[in-house]
Design a protein around this motif. Structure first.
Motif, mmCIF file in Angstrom:
data_model
loop_
_atom_site.group_PDB
_atom_site.id
_atom_site.type_symbol
_atom_site.label_atom_id
_atom_site.label_comp_id
_atom_site.label_asym_id
_atom_site.label_seq_id
_atom_site.Cartn_x
_atom_site.Cartn_y
_atom_site.Cartn_z
ATOM 1 N N LEU A 43 11.820 -1.444 -0.073
ATOM 2 C CA LEU A 43 11.715 -0.056 -1.053
ATOM 3 C C LEU A 43 12.778 0.962 -0.727
ATOM 4 C CD1 LEU A 43 9.142 -1.914 -1.084
ATOM 5 C CD2 LEU A 43 7.899 0.331 -0.761
ATOM 6 N N TYR A 44 12.949 1.862 -1.187
ATOM 7 C CA TYR A 44 13.788 3.095 -0.800
ATOM 8 C C TYR A 44 13.050 4.353 -0.733
ATOM 9 C CZ TYR A 44 18.096 5.807 -1.097
ATOM 10 O OH TYR A 44 19.163 6.675 -0.794
ATOM 11 N N ARG A 45 13.498 4.950 0.640
ATOM 12 C CA ARG A 45 12.583 6.124 1.056
ATOM 13 C C ARG A 45 13.368 7.142 0.807
ATOM 14 N NH1 ARG A 45 8.685 6.151 5.058
ATOM 15 N NH2 ARG A 45 9.132 3.941 5.578
ATOM 16 N N LEU A 46 12.571 8.180 0.476
ATOM 17 C CA LEU A 46 12.982 9.509 -0.162
ATOM 18 C C LEU A 46 12.170 10.624 0.957
ATOM 19 C CD1 LEU A 46 12.887 9.135 -3.901
ATOM 20 C CD2 LEU A 46 14.873 9.039 -2.507
ATOM 21 N N ASP A 47 12.924 11.528 1.231
ATOM 22 C CA ASP A 47 12.151 12.727 1.897
ATOM 23 C C ASP A 47 11.528 13.625 0.991
ATOM 24 O OD1 ASP A 47 13.392 11.991 4.511
ATOM 25 O OD2 ASP A 47 15.114 13.159 4.112
ATOM 26 N N PHE A 48 10.612 13.979 1.398
ATOM 27 C CA PHE A 48 9.926 15.010 0.437
ATOM 28 C C PHE A 48 10.556 16.023 -0.149
ATOM 29 C CE2 PHE A 48 7.000 18.566 -0.493
ATOM 30 C CZ PHE A 48 5.942 17.857 -1.342
ATOM 31 N N ASN A 49 10.581 16.379 -1.270
ATOM 32 C CA ASN A 49 11.167 17.488 -2.021
ATOM 33 C C ASN A 49 12.885 17.268 -2.190
ATOM 34 O OD1 ASN A 49 10.368 19.539 -3.593
ATOM 35 N ND2 ASN A 49 11.432 21.099 -2.048
ATOM 36 N N SER A 50 13.077 16.001 -1.850
ATOM 37 C CA SER A 50 14.695 15.792 -2.007
ATOM 38 C C SER A 50 14.976 15.586 -3.344
ATOM 39 C CB SER A 50 15.150 14.569 -0.978
ATOM 40 O OG SER A 50 14.361 13.202 -1.776
ATOM 41 N N VAL A 79 7.906 7.962 -1.090
ATOM 42 C CA VAL A 79 8.132 9.362 -0.749
ATOM 43 C C VAL A 79 7.444 9.832 0.378
ATOM 44 C CG1 VAL A 79 8.144 11.670 -1.837
ATOM 45 C CG2 VAL A 79 8.793 9.717 -3.385
ATOM 46 N N ASP A 80 8.121 10.070 1.397
ATOM 47 C CA ASP A 80 7.599 10.730 2.547
ATOM 48 C C ASP A 80 6.397 11.971 2.438
ATOM 49 O OD1 ASP A 80 7.890 8.435 4.410
ATOM 50 O OD2 ASP A 80 9.960 9.421 4.753
ATOM 51 N N ASN A 81 5.318 12.016 3.307
ATOM 52 C CA ASN A 81 4.614 13.406 3.271
ATOM 53 C C ASN A 81 5.487 14.708 3.540
ATOM 54 O OD1 ASN A 81 2.502 12.189 2.578
ATOM 55 N ND2 ASN A 81 1.824 12.036 4.666
ATOM 56 N N GLY A 82 5.441 15.639 2.954
ATOM 57 C CA GLY A 82 6.022 16.953 3.367
ATOM 58 C C GLY A 82 5.308 17.586 4.664
ATOM 59 N N ASN A 83 5.318 18.845 4.588
ATOM 60 C CA ASN A 83 4.598 19.867 5.425
ATOM 61 C C ASN A 83 3.135 20.371 5.148
ATOM 62 O OD1 ASN A 83 6.732 19.730 7.322
ATOM 63 N ND2 ASN A 83 7.703 21.336 6.109
ATOM 64 N N PRO A 110 4.162 12.627 -2.720
ATOM 65 C CA PRO A 110 4.132 11.672 -1.870
ATOM 66 C C PRO A 110 3.544 10.552 -2.136
ATOM 67 C CG PRO A 110 2.473 13.527 -1.303
ATOM 68 C CD PRO A 110 3.360 13.943 -2.271
ATOM 69 N N GLY A 111 4.107 9.298 -1.825
ATOM 70 C CA GLY A 111 3.379 8.044 -1.888
ATOM 71 C C GLY A 111 4.407 6.961 -2.179
ATOM 72 N N THR A 118 -2.096 -7.180 0.480
ATOM 73 C CA THR A 118 -2.233 -5.828 0.621
ATOM 74 C C THR A 118 -1.381 -5.164 -0.375
ATOM 75 O OG1 THR A 118 -2.490 -3.532 1.904
ATOM 76 C CG2 THR A 118 -0.578 -5.267 2.366
ATOM 77 N N SER A 119 -1.618 -3.696 -0.769
ATOM 78 C CA SER A 119 -0.754 -3.209 -1.543
ATOM 79 C C SER A 119 0.185 -2.335 -0.691
ATOM 80 C CB SER A 119 -1.469 -2.045 -2.534
ATOM 81 O OG SER A 119 -1.811 -1.043 -1.663
ATOM 82 N N LEU A 120 1.283 -2.143 -1.393
ATOM 83 C CA LEU A 120 2.656 -1.406 -0.905
ATOM 84 C C LEU A 120 2.051 -0.066 -0.275
ATOM 85 C CD1 LEU A 120 5.484 -2.356 -3.386
ATOM 86 C CD2 LEU A 120 4.871 -3.292 -1.074
ATOM 87 N N LEU A 121 1.299 0.771 -0.931
ATOM 88 C CA LEU A 121 0.754 1.859 -0.399
ATOM 89 C C LEU A 121 -0.032 1.886 0.670
ATOM 90 C CD1 LEU A 121 0.815 4.974 -1.058
ATOM 91 C CD2 LEU A 121 -1.069 4.710 -2.751
ATOM 92 N N GLU A 122 -1.032 0.816 0.799
ATOM 93 C CA GLU A 122 -1.777 0.630 1.773
ATOM 94 C C GLU A 122 -0.936 0.400 3.180
ATOM 95 O OE1 GLU A 122 -5.846 -1.456 1.083
ATOM 96 O OE2 GLU A 122 -4.696 -2.071 -0.491
#
Length: 554
Positions: free
Chosen positions: A431-438, A534-538, A511-512, A387-391
């Motif tokens: 992977l490294y996780r980022l909050d949206f808009n950080s 990059v996680d979703n925002g609001n 995001p993605g 599978t892909s990382l995005l999926e």
């Protein structure tokens, strides 16, 4: 209004000058083609039988839809290098990162809107080494009614630089992977697909036709796999006005320097005596490793030049002309005008330090018993296969990756001095996780491990600001004091200097899952890559769009 009149009204409106954006459709057929270059014939993979492939033309805010149909035996994907892909990661293209590849006989439709970008970019295959021949240009024009922030040229020309192998590139890659050693270097560099004459084989090179007194916008693209390149035209100055589809403060030079994946727009004024002038493309390498040192030759020819003229020659840069590359890179500054501001993050939420290394791992199937690998923070990145990382991220599929990519090297060492005795790396899909808009700052630190060299790093889904560069080890106390936060150049690909570092900043507002990797294909193959979540925002406008129905399956 009557229904018939209403229909006519909307048809007329669709062609009205008041309509700013359009939907532009393209069809890419991935097919084999036979050709003869360097007195040698081979079959190779192309788009629509062309190399370079067709140029995509669009305006800022346009939507681009490209149907890609695979008619060859290899899996394929296409990456739209530098397109920000706002919320449309499914169309970004790196295999097993944002999609499974398009299998033989299958099709996939890439659908993306160009947001806040104008200039020159490129597209290329993003799986194995197929981008050796599967590549082309992207021209993004300003919105209707908006002019360039520099004198309007009389004409525009696309100049795409590449590499050519006499042998089958996929076979070369397979041989290297089986041996654990570096793959064979290319046999020549190309200009718009032409190798030009080389010793022992005469061939027709590319000719750039110009008229006296006219100004030309040259859209120069480095689509080479592994070589950083100089570009020079005898007797002519070039005014740099854009890099990686971002306007820059104009400056004049006689030599352009670009890493693989980078683009540069320059103004050329045909102000010399009518005649024929040499165009030279030469490699840059300031490290003791193998590379293609063949100069590619083309010519600039004025209208009215008599037959069989003498060619005006030029001096070519030394292979290790490091000061020349540094001067060119240091001259790049964002336009930072009211219309095109440079909004670099002033504060940082995520401060990351990525050490770039080449290592040696055991390999029982390799001829030498070991395999050359590359790593970021000692992680040699492994791609998923099912599978892909995005999926996996979108559907929350467990076991595909972890989100614990290290923000610093596990063991600090003298990065550009004496290297550790143990040069073995760890494998992982981390992977490294980022909050949206950080906001994010990455120090890309080159090292002297095995063979120090330049590393052009490309970030998918974003532009970033290059706020600092230097030689030696990055000093977290002193070096930030000289960061440029006023008019730093905005890019999607940055060359980390040999034995040095580069500092980049960006805001994670898309995001993605977004790939970060060395754009030297040999190093990507060895594992010099990672990815950000990059996680979703609001709300829906800060969230990834759902996957398209025709998304390929692994």
């Amino acid at each position: 209004m009557e229904p018939r009149l209403l229909t006519i009204f909307f048809v007329v409106l669709s062609f009205s000058p008041f309509v700013q954006s359009l939907v532009r459709h393209y069809k890419f057929s991935v097919v084999l083609k036979n050709t003869t270059k360097l007195c040698s014939t081979k079959s190779f993979v192309t788009v629509n039988g062309q190399c370079p492939g067709p140029t995509l033309y669009a305006r800022e805010d346009d939507t681009v839809i490209v149907k890609v149909t695979n008619h060859v035996k290899y899996n394929i994907t296409i990456h739209w290098h530098g397109i920000k892909q706002l919320r449309t990661g499914w169309s970004d293209g790196p295999a097993y990162v944002t999609q499974c590849p398009i299998q033989p006989g299958q099709s996939y439709v890439y659908n993306f809107t160009i947001n806040g970008q104008r200039g020159t970019l490129l597209w290329h295959a993003h799986i194995t080494w197929l981008r050796a021949t599967v590549y082309g240009g992207i021209v993004i024009l300003p919105k209707r009614g908006i002019s360039y922030p520099f004198p309007k040229p009389d004409k525009e020309k696309i100049i795409i630089l590449g590499e050519w192998w006499k042998s089958d590139v996929e076979a070369i890659l397979n041989q290297a992977e089986n041996s654990g050693l570096p793959p064979n270097i290319s046999d020549a560099h190309t200009i718009n697909g032409h190798t030009g004459p080389i010793p022992g084989c005469t061939s027709q090179g590319y000719t750039l036709h110009v008229e006296s007194g006219k100004t030309y916008l040259l859209r120069i693209i480095n689509a080479a796999l592994n070589d950083e390149l100089f570009f020079k035209i005898a007797g002519h100055k070039l005014t740099v006005v854009e890099a990686d589809a971002s306007y820059v403060k104009p400056f004049e030079t006689d030599t352009i320097f670009m890493s693989p994946g980078q683009t540069t727009n320059v103004l050329l004024t045909a102000n010399q005596v009518v005649g024929k002038y040499l165009i030279a493309v030469t490699p840059f390498m300031d490290a003791p490793i193998g590379f293609d040192n063949v100069t590619s030759i083309a010519t600039l020819r004025y209208k009215g030049t008599p037959p069989y003229p003498k060619t005006t020659l030029t001096t070519i840069p030394a292979l290790n002309a490091t000061p020349l590359t540094s001067d060119f890179i240091d001259s790049l500054r964002s336009l930072n005008s009211k219309e095109y501001p440079a909004i670099a993050p002033l504060t940082v939420d995520h401060s990351l330090f990525f050490s770039i290394t080449v290592g040696l791992n055991p390999c029982h199937t390799c001829l030498t018993g070991a395999r050359l690998v590359s790593a970021i923070n000692n992680i040699t990145f492994l791609m998923p296969t099912t599978t892909s990382l995005l999926e996996a991220h979108y559907y929350n599929i467990k076991g595909v990756f972890t989100d614990d990519f290290p923000s610093f090297p596990p063991i600090a060492f003298n990065y550009t001095g004496t290297q550790p005795a143990n040069i073995q790396t760890n494998n992982g899909t981390r992977l490294y996780r980022l909050d949206f808009n950080s906001t994010v700052q990455i120090i890309l630190q080159g090292t002297a491990m095995i063979a120090p060299e330049n590393h052009p790093f490309h970030l998918h889904g974003y532009n970033f600001f290059v706020v600092g560069q230097g030689l030696g080890n990055f000093d977290p106390e002193k070096d930030p004091l000289s960061f440029n936060l006023v008019d730093p150049v905005e890019r999607n690909t940055i060359g980390v200097p040999n034995g040095g570092w580069a500092a980049i900043r960006f805001r994670a507002n898309n995001p993605g899952v977004w790939f970060l990797h060395c754009h030297l294909e040999v190093h990507t193959t060895w594992g010099l890559k990672m990815a950000f979540i990059v996680d979703n925002g609001n709300g829906p406008h800060e969230s990834s769009l759902p996957p398209p129905k025709d998304l390929p399956m692994c």
